[in-house]
Design a protein around this motif. Structure first.
Motif, PDB file in Angstrom:
ATOM      1  N   ALA A 101     -18.930 -35.030 -22.048  1.00 21.12           N
ATOM      2  CA  ALA A 101     -17.659 -35.025 -23.008  1.00 21.12           C
ATOM      3  C   ALA A 101     -17.228 -36.558 -23.196  1.00 21.12           C
ATOM      4  N   LYS A 102     -17.003 -36.891 -24.347  1.00 25.68           N
ATOM      5  CA  LYS A 102     -16.346 -38.146 -25.066  1.00 25.68           C
ATOM      6  C   LYS A 102     -14.864 -37.726 -25.711  1.00 25.68           C
ATOM      7  N   VAL A 143     -17.711 -31.228 -13.472  1.00 25.80           N
ATOM      8  CA  VAL A 143     -17.367 -32.166 -12.723  1.00 25.80           C
ATOM      9  C   VAL A 143     -16.224 -33.040 -13.404  1.00 25.80           C
ATOM     10  N   VAL A 144     -15.018 -33.219 -12.802  1.00 25.61           N
ATOM     11  CA  VAL A 144     -13.880 -33.941 -13.541  1.00 25.61           C
ATOM     12  C   VAL A 144     -13.702 -35.227 -12.639  1.00 25.61           C
ATOM     13  N   LEU A 164     -16.359 -34.432 -17.481  1.00 21.46           N
ATOM     14  CA  LEU A 164     -14.921 -34.785 -18.017  1.00 21.46           C
ATOM     15  C   LEU A 164     -14.431 -35.867 -17.327  1.00 21.46           C
ATOM     16  N   SER A 165     -13.890 -36.854 -18.062  1.00 24.42           N
ATOM     17  CA  SER A 165     -13.165 -37.763 -17.569  1.00 24.42           C
ATOM     18  C   SER A 165     -11.674 -37.136 -17.614  1.00 24.42           C
ATOM     19  N   GLY A 166     -10.907 -38.013 -16.389  1.00 27.61           N
ATOM     20  CA  GLY A 166      -9.688 -37.549 -16.115  1.00 27.61           C
ATOM     21  C   GLY A 166      -8.791 -37.804 -17.130  1.00 27.61           C
ATOM     22  N   GLU A 167      -9.114 -38.688 -18.300  1.00 27.14           N
ATOM     23  CA  GLU A 167      -8.061 -39.030 -19.367  1.00 27.14           C
ATOM     24  C   GLU A 167      -7.879 -37.625 -20.341  1.00 27.14           C
TER      25      GLU A 167
END
Length: 234
Positions: free
Chosen positions: A156-157, A47-48, A10-13
């Motif tokens: 994930a996007k 994982v973020v 995952l991205s922080g956004e």
């Protein structure tokens, strides 16, 4: 069930609602999607990233690169703790392990302990990247996925439903790929994950699925074996 254990990157956004910091509603929505997958009985590791707090390439200009990267690692730990809180609020047992030692708030990363948590039905969130500067959270996701012996790494996007030959948000003629090989993704410079992470997955033949996290139910569909997003494999 196609996948019994997965690593979700995952991205922080995702936790900021495309803004700055942590927005409770965005974080709750994210936790709900993870909870649905967990309820299927799949073992979930996460994982973020930390881009909602710190982007070293922009904010770290003029800084020592290693120092800028360590700040980014701390940002990922803040996100990991917030996501843990959101998951446990809805009844999903969760553990945070960090590559940087912060024992007051999280366990240090210990591979066998992390695997045991997964086996006991706990979601495990990895914060702090790999603990090393000059390494992205994409590479951390590939590395932790391999260490946890997961069946696939799920990238994930946000509002992009797979891998395209151009940015679909800017080019309506962009072509989506349903299936790619690692070689095709690397040679064509497609935005799957960074080259180091891709090379790790290719070397160990780790499947990668790129998908839109905020289309409700997508994570569940992938775990059940339905075709969602773009599959990258050998």
């Amino acid at each position: 069930m196609k996948y019994k254990r997965v690593l979700l990157k995952l991205s922080g956004e995702f936790m900021s609602g495309n803004g700055f910091g942590i927005q409770p509603e965005a974080t709750k929505a994210l936790a709900q999607e993870v909870a649905k997958a967990h309820q299927l009985g799949v073992q979930v590791a996460i994982v973020v990233g930390g881009g909602n707090f710190w982007r070293g390439a922009r904010q770290g200009v003029g800084m020592d690169r290693a120092s800028a990267d360590y700040i980014g690692m701390l940002a990922t730990i803040m996100n990991a703790l917030a996501l843990q809180d959101a998951l446990e609020f809805i009844g999903v047992p969760t553990r945070v392990q960090t590559a940087l030692t912060i024992q007051q708030v999280a366990e240090p990363y210990i591979r066998r302990r992390a695997i045991r948590h997964l086996e006991k039905g706990r979601v495990v969130i990895f914060g702090g990247g790999t603990g090393n500067p000059f390494v992205t959270t994409d590479t951390a996701a590939a590395l932790r996925g391999l260490e946890m012996n997961v069946d696939a790494v799920l990238m994930a996007k946000n509002k992009v439903d797979g891998v395209y030959n151009d940015d679909p948000r800017k080019n309506p003629e962009a072509k989506k790929f349903d299936i790619l090989t690692y070689h095709q993704a690397l040679v064509q410079g497609l935005q799957v994950m960074d080259a180091t992470a891709m090379a790790l997955c290719q070397e160990q033949n780790m499947p990668i699925v790129v998908f839109d996290m905020f289309t409700e139910g997508n994570l569940e569909k992938i775990i059940k074996g339905e075709r969602v997003g773009t599959l990258v494999h050998s």
